[in-house]
Design a protein around this motif. Structure first.
Motif, PDB file in Angstrom:
ATOM      1  N   HIS A   1       0.834  -1.206   0.000  1.00  0.00           N
ATOM      2  CA  HIS A   1       0.000   0.000   0.000  1.00  0.00           C
ATOM      3  C   HIS A   1       0.865   1.251   0.000  1.00  0.00           C
ATOM      4  O   HIS A   1       1.830   1.376   0.755  1.00  0.00           O
ATOM      5  N   THR A   2       0.523   2.225  -0.870  1.00  0.00           N
ATOM      6  CA  THR A   2       1.171   3.535  -0.895  1.00  0.00           C
ATOM      7  C   THR A   2       0.121   4.580  -1.262  1.00  0.00           C
ATOM      8  O   THR A   2      -0.924   4.266  -1.842  1.00  0.00           O
ATOM      9  N   GLN A   3       0.433   5.807  -0.945  1.00  0.00           N
ATOM     10  CA  GLN A   3      -0.359   6.893  -1.500  1.00  0.00           C
ATOM     11  C   GLN A   3       0.030   7.063  -2.965  1.00  0.00           C
ATOM     12  O   GLN A   3       1.179   6.816  -3.355  1.00  0.00           O
ATOM     13  N   VAL A   4      -0.911   7.487  -3.765  1.00  0.00           N
ATOM     14  CA  VAL A   4      -0.643   7.658  -5.197  1.00  0.00           C
ATOM     15  C   VAL A   4      -0.861   9.104  -5.623  1.00  0.00           C
ATOM     16  O   VAL A   4      -0.893   9.394  -6.827  1.00  0.00           O
ATOM     17  N   GLN A   5      -0.967   9.992  -4.654  1.00  0.00           N
ATOM     18  CA  GLN A   5      -1.191  11.410  -4.961  1.00  0.00           C
ATOM     19  C   GLN A   5      -0.718  12.241  -3.766  1.00  0.00           C
ATOM     20  O   GLN A   5      -0.824  11.821  -2.619  1.00  0.00           O
ATOM     21  N   GLY A   6      -0.125  13.391  -4.061  1.00  0.00           N
ATOM     22  CA  GLY A   6       0.336  14.272  -3.000  1.00  0.00           C
ATOM     23  C   GLY A   6       1.835  14.177  -2.777  1.00  0.00           C
ATOM     24  O   GLY A   6       2.538  13.371  -3.392  1.00  0.00           O
TER      25      GLY A   6
ATOM     26  N   GLY B   1      -7.316   7.517 -13.175  1.00  0.00           N
ATOM     27  CA  GLY B   1      -7.011   8.735 -13.920  1.00  0.00           C
ATOM     28  C   GLY B   1      -7.163   9.973 -13.054  1.00  0.00           C
ATOM     29  O   GLY B   1      -7.533   9.930 -11.881  1.00  0.00           O
ATOM     30  N   GLY B   2      -6.855  11.120 -13.643  1.00  0.00           N
ATOM     31  CA  GLY B   2      -6.954  12.389 -12.938  1.00  0.00           C
ATOM     32  C   GLY B   2      -6.294  13.480 -13.748  1.00  0.00           C
ATOM     33  O   GLY B   2      -5.819  13.270 -14.868  1.00  0.00           O
ATOM     34  N   SER B   3      -6.238  14.635 -13.153  1.00  0.00           N
ATOM     35  CA  SER B   3      -5.591  15.760 -13.827  1.00  0.00           C
ATOM     36  C   SER B   3      -4.082  15.576 -13.814  1.00  0.00           C
ATOM     37  O   SER B   3      -3.543  14.696 -13.123  1.00  0.00           O
ATOM     38  N   LEU B   4      -3.382  16.397 -14.561  1.00  0.00           N
ATOM     39  CA  LEU B   4      -1.929  16.330 -14.609  1.00  0.00           C
ATOM     40  C   LEU B   4      -1.333  16.541 -13.224  1.00  0.00           C
ATOM     41  O   LEU B   4      -0.337  15.908 -12.853  1.00  0.00           O
ATOM     42  N   GLU B   5      -1.975  17.409 -12.441  1.00  0.00           N
ATOM     43  CA  GLU B   5      -1.492  17.652 -11.087  1.00  0.00           C
ATOM     44  C   GLU B   5      -1.737  16.430 -10.198  1.00  0.00           C
ATOM     45  O   GLU B   5      -0.890  16.084  -9.359  1.00  0.00           O
ATOM     46  N   ASP B   6      -2.871  15.738 -10.383  1.00  0.00           N
ATOM     47  CA  ASP B   6      -3.156  14.536  -9.602  1.00  0.00           C
ATOM     48  C   ASP B   6      -2.137  13.428  -9.879  1.00  0.00           C
ATOM     49  O   ASP B   6      -1.795  12.633  -8.995  1.00  0.00           O
ATOM     50  N   LEU B   7      -1.658  13.365 -11.120  1.00  0.00           N
ATOM     51  CA  LEU B   7      -0.729  12.294 -11.529  1.00  0.00           C
ATOM     52  C   LEU B   7       0.727  12.688 -11.349  1.00  0.00           C
ATOM     53  O   LEU B   7       1.622  11.970 -11.822  1.00  0.00           O
ATOM     54  N   GLN B   8       0.983  13.822 -10.682  1.00  0.00           N
ATOM     55  CA  GLN B   8       2.336  14.352 -10.606  1.00  0.00           C
ATOM     56  C   GLN B   8       3.312  13.400  -9.920  1.00  0.00           C
ATOM     57  O   GLN B   8       4.507  13.420 -10.220  1.00  0.00           O
TER      58      GLN B   8
ATOM     59  N   GLU C   1      -6.809   5.909 -20.902  1.00  0.00           N
ATOM     60  CA  GLU C   1      -6.006   5.762 -22.113  1.00  0.00           C
ATOM     61  C   GLU C   1      -5.386   7.085 -22.554  1.00  0.00           C
ATOM     62  O   GLU C   1      -4.288   7.123 -23.105  1.00  0.00           O
ATOM     63  N   ARG C   2      -6.075   8.210 -22.287  1.00  0.00           N
ATOM     64  CA  ARG C   2      -5.542   9.507 -22.729  1.00  0.00           C
ATOM     65  C   ARG C   2      -4.422  10.006 -21.813  1.00  0.00           C
ATOM     66  O   ARG C   2      -3.654  10.878 -22.190  1.00  0.00           O
ATOM     67  N   ASP C   3      -4.341   9.443 -20.577  1.00  0.00           N
ATOM     68  CA  ASP C   3      -3.311   9.871 -19.641  1.00  0.00           C
ATOM     69  C   ASP C   3      -1.995   9.181 -19.962  1.00  0.00           C
ATOM     70  O   ASP C   3      -1.965   8.018 -20.358  1.00  0.00           O
TER      71      ASP C   3
END
Length: 418
Positions: free
Chosen positions: A162-167, A197-204, A229-231
């Motif tokens: 388990h890990t965080q995937v955002q922040g 998925g998410g915004s570019l900032e979410d996937l940072q 698929e678009r990310d």
């Protein structure tokens, strides 16, 4: 009020500033520099003000450039020389445009280093048995991946990390999970990292340089499926295999039961066809070889028959010769036996004659004819008068006894015995 020294004033100001928690400041990068590959300095400004910023190179994890809008996290401090500085602990692009620009800068840098090169990609195991799954247990990607994986093929050993995937906490947790999977999980076939998925900032977090390098350095083949698929993230480009979605990661990792059955059936049909064709070819080869052997062995068989007949006749002649030679041998043996006995008889007669002759010449016979034998005291036969001396005792042997005499005197002709 007593006067303060400059140092005391600076210390008082810094004591007041230290009471502040980490401050997040948003502004535009200006005069960006990397000094001796150790320190990073830049000005953070808006329309009316600017502040000098400082951080170490190892804290510099996101590519930035002049004119880019960023959010800097850190604490303000007053230097001893009297200038004000903002010590940065985290630096992130702010706004869609800045994030895209940072994305392109880092992508170009890592591409030049070869981290995305196709020749670095390793194939995933065809039939993995043990995989490590890295994601958040609260994310939809977790359940989507396991659902598709279970529907396609069961029985896999899954080690979930388990890990965080955002922040801000996500990058170090992802790096730690990768290190743990590579060093502590035995017989690991593949590592899977997924999130929705998410915004570019979410996937940072998946565009963080430390995460990207950890993915590229993984000792175990790795597949990354982030977003829709678009990310697209840089961690996916560094992985051995990119999945368009978490569900697609499961599809790429294992084949469905239907696909396996179809592949097995196709393989069975292919092998059966190849075996049938091979057997037909072998039958033709054997038939041709038998035909050639029959043709080539017809004449040799006749020759062999003639040789057998010739050997049979030779054997018959040999038997006759042996019979004849056996009779001759018996006759010769008989003649040799008779000749041996005749020769032995003659030798016996000759031996008897020689025995009688030797007996007639023996000393006993000589004594009987009136002769005597005289010996000195040492028992040596005296053959001449010169071999005795006066006063010596001598013994004379007759046929019926012997006498002892003493030599009175000698001359060159005779000896007088008393």
């Amino acid at each position: 009020m007593p006067a303060l020294t400059v140092t005391q004033l600076i210390e008082a100001i810094n004591a007041t500033l230290s009471a502040l928690e980490d401050v997040v400041v948003e502004g535009e990068i200006d005069e960006f520099k990397i000094i001796h590959n150790k320190w990073v300095t830049f000005q953070l400004k808006d329309e009316h003000s600017s502040i000098g910023c400082f951080l170490t190179v190892w804290q510099y994890k996101t590519q930035v450039e002049d004119g880019m809008l960023v959010r800097a996290t850190g604490r303000p401090t007053l230097r001893n020389k009297g200038f004000f500085s903002f010590v940065v602990t985290n630096l992130q692009p702010a706004g869609e445009g800045a994030l895209k620009r940072a994305f392109e800068l880092l992508r170009t840098k890592l591409m030049q280093e070869g981290l995305f090169a196709a020749e670095r990609k390793r194939p995933l195991p065809r039939f993995p048995e043990h995989i490590a799954l890295i994601t958040s247990r609260d994310a939809a990607a977790y359940s989507d991946f396991l659902k598709v994986l279970g529907a396609r093929q069961g029985g896999l050993q899954i080690s979930f990390l388990h890990t965080q995937v955002q922040g801000q906490d996500a990058p170090p947790q992802l790096v730690a999970a990768l290190e743990h999977a590579n060093t502590h999980l035995n017989d690991l076939d593949a590592i899977v990292i997924v999130r929705g998925g998410g915004s570019l900032e979410d996937l940072q977090a998946f565009n963080d340089e430390t995460v990207i390098r950890a993915v590229a350095a993984s000792r175990t083949p790795i597949i990354v499926g982030v977003g829709h698929e678009r990310d697209s993230t840089l961690a996916e480009l560094a992985a051995d295999l990119r999945a368009s979605t978490p569900s697609n990661a499961a599809e790429l990792l294992v084949r469905s039961r239907e696909e396996l059955l179809l592949a097995i059936r196709h393989l069975h049909n292919s092998l059966a066809g190849q075996l049938h064709e091979h057997l037909q070819q072998q039958r033709q080869v054997i038939a041709a070889a038998v035909s050639i052997l029959r043709t080539r062995t017809a004449v040799p068989q006749q020759r062999v028959q003639r040789q057998l007949e010739s050997l049979s006749a030779m054997r018959q002649r040999l038997r006759q010769t042996i019979t004849t030679r056996t009779g001759e041998t018996t006759r010769i043996r008989h003649l040799l036996h008779e000749a041996f006995h005749e020769k032995l008889k003659q030798q016996y007669i000759t031996m008897n004659q020689l025995t009688r002759m030797l007996r007639s010449l023996s000393p006993e016979k000589t004594l009987k004819r009136g002769y005597t034998i005289t010996r000195n005291q040492r028992g040596v036969v005296i053959k001449s008068a010169r071999h005795v001396v006066a006063g010596e005792e001598i013994a004379t042997q007759f046929t019926d006894g012997s006498i002892t005499s003493r030599v009175h005197g000698t001359d060159h002709q005779k000896a007088l015995a008393l």
